[in-house]
Scaffold this motif. Structure first.
Motif: not given
Length: 366
Positions: A53-69
């Motif tokens: 579940w922590l993996f899922f939360v981290l993926s949401g965080l990391v990929l959203t920061r990617l999309a914000q670039r």
């Protein structure tokens, strides 16, 4: 900006998953006596189950920061992301097939976890495991989480477009509540996809959260750890009392069980949020999780997650599910993961970056 400490956190989470499966292997040894109280063993098992579940939360965080670039383009991103996930998955499926040919999964008596794994790969199993989104075969059980990673990766723009319109805390709260409701009613779709929304919300509020946590650390003596520990103990103490009150109020055991499952999901997801924030912003933990050992674990975390299960099962079938076998196989898992990362995952990562033409970098393996 790259969040190095979260790479280290992902590495630790992968190790927790592997150790949790090693514990399941030891269940096949009736003579083994745990050196710690049974309650701690069960608690450790629960933590292992929640690491994904922590993996899922981290993926949401990391990929959203990617999309914000700036310069983010959905087409190149999606192509590179699918290459990043599917090439290592295909290699892991091939590796699992090879281990099953070398060490057949026939016969029982190795414990409930090993005995319940399928004995052979059918053609339909290979297709399911290579495509992921329609479900997986169970021959390589960690793949169950990859189907949700793939779906979220394809839906990233939708998540970002919808959730950026709301305050970040609304996205986090909605993700927690919806996921808990999915857990309570037994809906995997409703349980797992909202977990990524929690990470999306954290990404939108990351800078403000950092400022708020810094102010909190100045006000609360001892930092956030004390408050977190008190809250966790209070929640643990209240759960049996609340269950008893619901039963006495006339709720059926099935309803009480569903509410308990939902409450457990809420507690686990809030813990994932707290862990992410503390590791992301606490100076001491930032340095710890950004240290070379943790960053090394973060580098091999995806590979370790993919290949550890066939190694553990093959070793237990060859030498028995005994502590010595498990200890040696854990070291072997690390060694195989290093090779897998260098031969498969690393090249796949570089290829995925090339498909994005070097415009955007992914924050490590997801």
């Amino acid at each position: 900006m790259r969040l190095a400490s979260l790479d280290g956190l992902r590495g630790l989470a992968a190790v927790v998953v592997v150790v949790g499966h090693a514990r399941l292997v030891l269940l096949g040894d009736p003579t083994f006596v745990w050196p710690v109280p049974a309650e701690l063993v069960e608690a450790g098992s629960a933590v292992g189950g929640r690491a994904v579940w922590l993996f899922f939360v981290l993926s949401g965080l990391v990929l959203t920061r990617l999309a914000q670039r700036s310069g983010f383009e959905y087409g190149p991103y999606l192509l590179s992301r699918l290459v990043r996930l599917y090439l290592p998955v295909a290699a892991a499926v091939a590796f699992t097939i090879v281990t099953m040919l070398l060490v057949p999964r026939t016969g029982t008596g190795f414990g409930p976890w090993i005995d319940t794994h399928p004995e052979r790969f059918r053609v339909t199993d290979v297709v399911a495991d290579l495509t992921l989104v329609s479900g997986v075969s169970g021959n390589l059980s960690p793949l169950w989480s990859l189907q949700w990673e793939v779906l979220f990766s394809m839906l990233l723009v939708l998540y970002v477009t919808v959730l950026r319109r709301a305050p970040w805390w609304c996205a986090v709260a909605a993700g927690v509540v919806t996921s808990a409701a999915g857990a309570a009613i037994g809906s995997a779709l409703l349980q797992y996809l909202p977990m990524f929304a929690i990470g999306v919300g954290l990404a939108f509020g990351w800078e403000r959260l950092g400022s708020a946590i810094a102010r909190f650390r100045r006000v609360v003596s001892g930092g956030p750890a004390t408050a977190i520990a008190v809250a966790a103990l209070a929640a643990a103490a209240c759960q049996p009392w609340a269950t008893g009150q619901l039963l006495r109020a006339g709720f059926t055991p099935s309803v009480v069980n569903a509410l308990a499952v939902g409450a457990d999901a809420v507690a686990s997801l809030l813990a994932a949020v707290v862990v992410t924030l503390v590791v992301g912003f606490d100076p001491v933990l930032q340095r710890l999780f950004s240290s070379p050992p943790f960053l090394w674990l973060g580098t091999i975390s995806f590979s370790l997650y993919l290949i550890h299960e066939p190694v553990l099962i093959a070793a237990a079938r060859l030498a028995g599910p005994v502590p010595l076998t498990v200890g040696v196989s854990l070291l072997l898992c690390l060694a195989v993961a290093v090779v897998f990362q260098r031969v498969v995952e690393g090249p796949a990562h570089r290829l995925s970056q090339g498909l994005r033409r070097g415009r955007i970098g992914v924050n490590g393996p997801d």
